[in-house]
Design an enzyme around this catalytic site. Structure first.
Site, PDB file in Angstrom:
ATOM      1  CE  LYS A  80      -6.546  -3.995  18.930  1.00  0.00           C
ATOM      2  NZ  LYS A  80      -6.581  -2.911  17.914  1.00  0.00           N
ATOM      3  CB  SER A 154      -3.247  -1.149  18.416  1.00  0.00           C
ATOM      4  OG  SER A 154      -4.583  -1.229  17.944  1.00  0.00           O
ATOM      5  CB  SER A 178      -5.093  -0.820  14.762  1.00  0.00           C
ATOM      6  OG  SER A 178      -4.489   0.243  15.460  1.00  0.00           O
TER       7      SER A 178
END
Length: 466
Positions: A80, A154, A178
């Site tokens: 990420k 997210s 997330s």
């Protein structure tokens, strides 16, 4: 001929061992898939193919006795893009924020040292602020099961990279869900370990006191394998913790073993009008009962109160502490919704923060006896899912709805595992989350792996009938 039907770790290791394919062939196929997909919003940065192949060449030239000591030899993964990898850009999905990282997060370093192959960095809700996955300064990642639906955030790009067969696992983060919401929407597993179990050094913080490194994988066993390799006390990270022993009844689980699982009282269960996910949750409860579980309804009110502290309480100030100065100086570079959420922290006072801490302490005391009644709390990962257009028209309320079963977990210092739980009639996946006290990961993964197998068998049976 398609050499790779699946990129789960066991299948790749077996293929390498039997010489059906090599890591270099796997990487060639992955880059072909990336090229075929084109600009699809998954990635903020893909490493040059020749760079990745050079890494693969080094791995393939290792003596066999060295390879066997690398548990992730030849396993591709993504990271990420709020997590630093030295020499690569970190953007947090905000192009104007971009910098080249000087250091690599220790979790990523450990995985690479174990033989894993980094493909690239993945898209996210900007500054990890959101659960929808479409608040990005890049192209929007698309849900592979329905392109007009949100992918979940997210850690949206991380989850989609696993779900679409581009990597075997992904490293994400989880502050308020997330690492779980995108897992549910992409039909994969999301493991959110206990806070501090995996180092959060060299990450752009969302809420530094709450942030966790999370793992996305195709199955529970893979997620747990990655977590076991990556975990460890980091003396350079102020929020790292030594692993502690869980309660004796949460050390492990074996098939057929009796256990107690809590679910919110029926009046506290919220599906936002989604009858499909409500029905799937009832099926999940029955599956857990069939596995030896006793279902115990619990008062969910204090968990809901803890939820409200994350985005409607003073913890929003912690997001401002991380990136507020950048946003103040570069307001036009940030998405309006992200900017407004984070800058709203300026209305808070130090007294508000302390009041929030006192309230959280009271909630922890109220909730503590629940863990004497149950071994694990089971909730829908989300009560529903939304189309992209719906979220764009009502971003705050719908995002908050997605956190109904997730936001409290890190505030209350709990561990969690998100698992697939079948499909809605529209073809979009749904999931459940198992939640337990800190350092209870072994029990969650044992229980979750059996549940996942039960639900997969049932889904396969239904598909064959249809």
């Amino acid at each position: 001929m398609n050499l790779l039907d699946t990129l789960d770790i066991a299948s790749l290791i077996s293929g390498y061992h039997t010489h059906r394919f090599s890591p270099s062939e796997v990487i060639e196929i992955i880059f072909q898939r990336i090229a075929t997909r084109g600009t699809d919003g998954i990635w903020t940065y893909v490493q040059p193919k020749q760079t990745v192949l050079a890494r693969v060449s080094e791995l393939e030239q290792l003596p066999v006795n060295v390879r066997t000591r690398l548990p992730l030899w030849g396993i591709p993964f993504s990271v990420k893009d709020c997590i630093d990898v030295a020499g690569l850009p970190t953007t947090c999905a905000c192009p104007g924020f971009t910098y080249i990282a000087d250091y690599t997060n220790p979790v990523v370093t450990t995985l690479i040292n174990a033989g894993a192959i980094l493909i690239g960095k993945t898209n996210l809700d900007q500054f990890a602020t959101g659960l929808v996955g479409i608040r990005t300064g890049f192209d929007i990642p698309r849900n592979p099961f329905g392109s007009d639906y949100i992918p979940g955030g997210s850690s949206s790009g991380a989850a989609v990279s696993v779900s679409t067969g581009l990597v075997s696992f992904a490293v994400g983060t989880d502050t308020g869900g997330s690492g779980r919401v995108p897992a549910s929407f992409n039909n994969i597993v999301g493991l959110k370990p206990t806070r501090g179990l995996l180092s959060t050094a060299h990450i752009v913080d969302a809420c530094r006191t709450l942030d966790c490194v999370s793992i996305f994988a195709l199955n529970v066993e893979d997620a747990w394998k990655i977590a076991q390799i990556a975990k460890g006390f980091d003396p350079q990270n102020s929020f790292s913790r030594h692993e502690a022993n869980p309660p004796a009844n949460l050390e492990s689980y074996h098939s057929g073993q009796a256990f107690r699982f809590g679910v919110p009282l029926s009046e506290h269960q919220e599906f936002f009008g989604n009858k499909d996910i409500e029905g799937l949750f009832l099926e999940a409860i029955q599956t857990l009962i069939d596995m030896g579980g006793t279902c115990i309804p619990i008062n969910y009110t204090p968990f809901m109160e803890a939820n409200d502290l994350l985005f409607r309480g003073p913890w929003i100030a912690e997001r401002y502490a991380s990136v507020g100065a950048f946003i103040e100086a570069n307001q036009q570079a940030v998405l309006p919704i992200t900017r407004d959420i984070i800058l709203s922290a300026k209305q808070l006072t130090a007294a508000d923060v302390f009041k929030g801490l006192y309230h959280l302490a009271d909630l922890k005391k109220t909730i503590s006896p629940v863990w004497q009644q149950i071994d694990v709390l089971v909730v829908p990962t989300t009560g529903t899912i939304y189309r992209i257009a719906e979220v764009e028209n009502n971003p705050l309320e719908l995002n908050a709805n997605l956190g109904y079963y997730t936001n409290f977990v890190n505030l209350l210092d709990l561990s969690a595992l998100a698992i697939p739980n079948g499909f809605q009639h529209n073809g979009i996946p749904a999931g459940i989350t198992l939640i337990a006290p800190p350092f209870s990961e072994q029990h969650l993964v044992d229980l979750g792996a059996v549940f996942h197998r039960h639900r997969t068998v049932k889904s396969d049976a239904v598909s064959s009938i249809q």
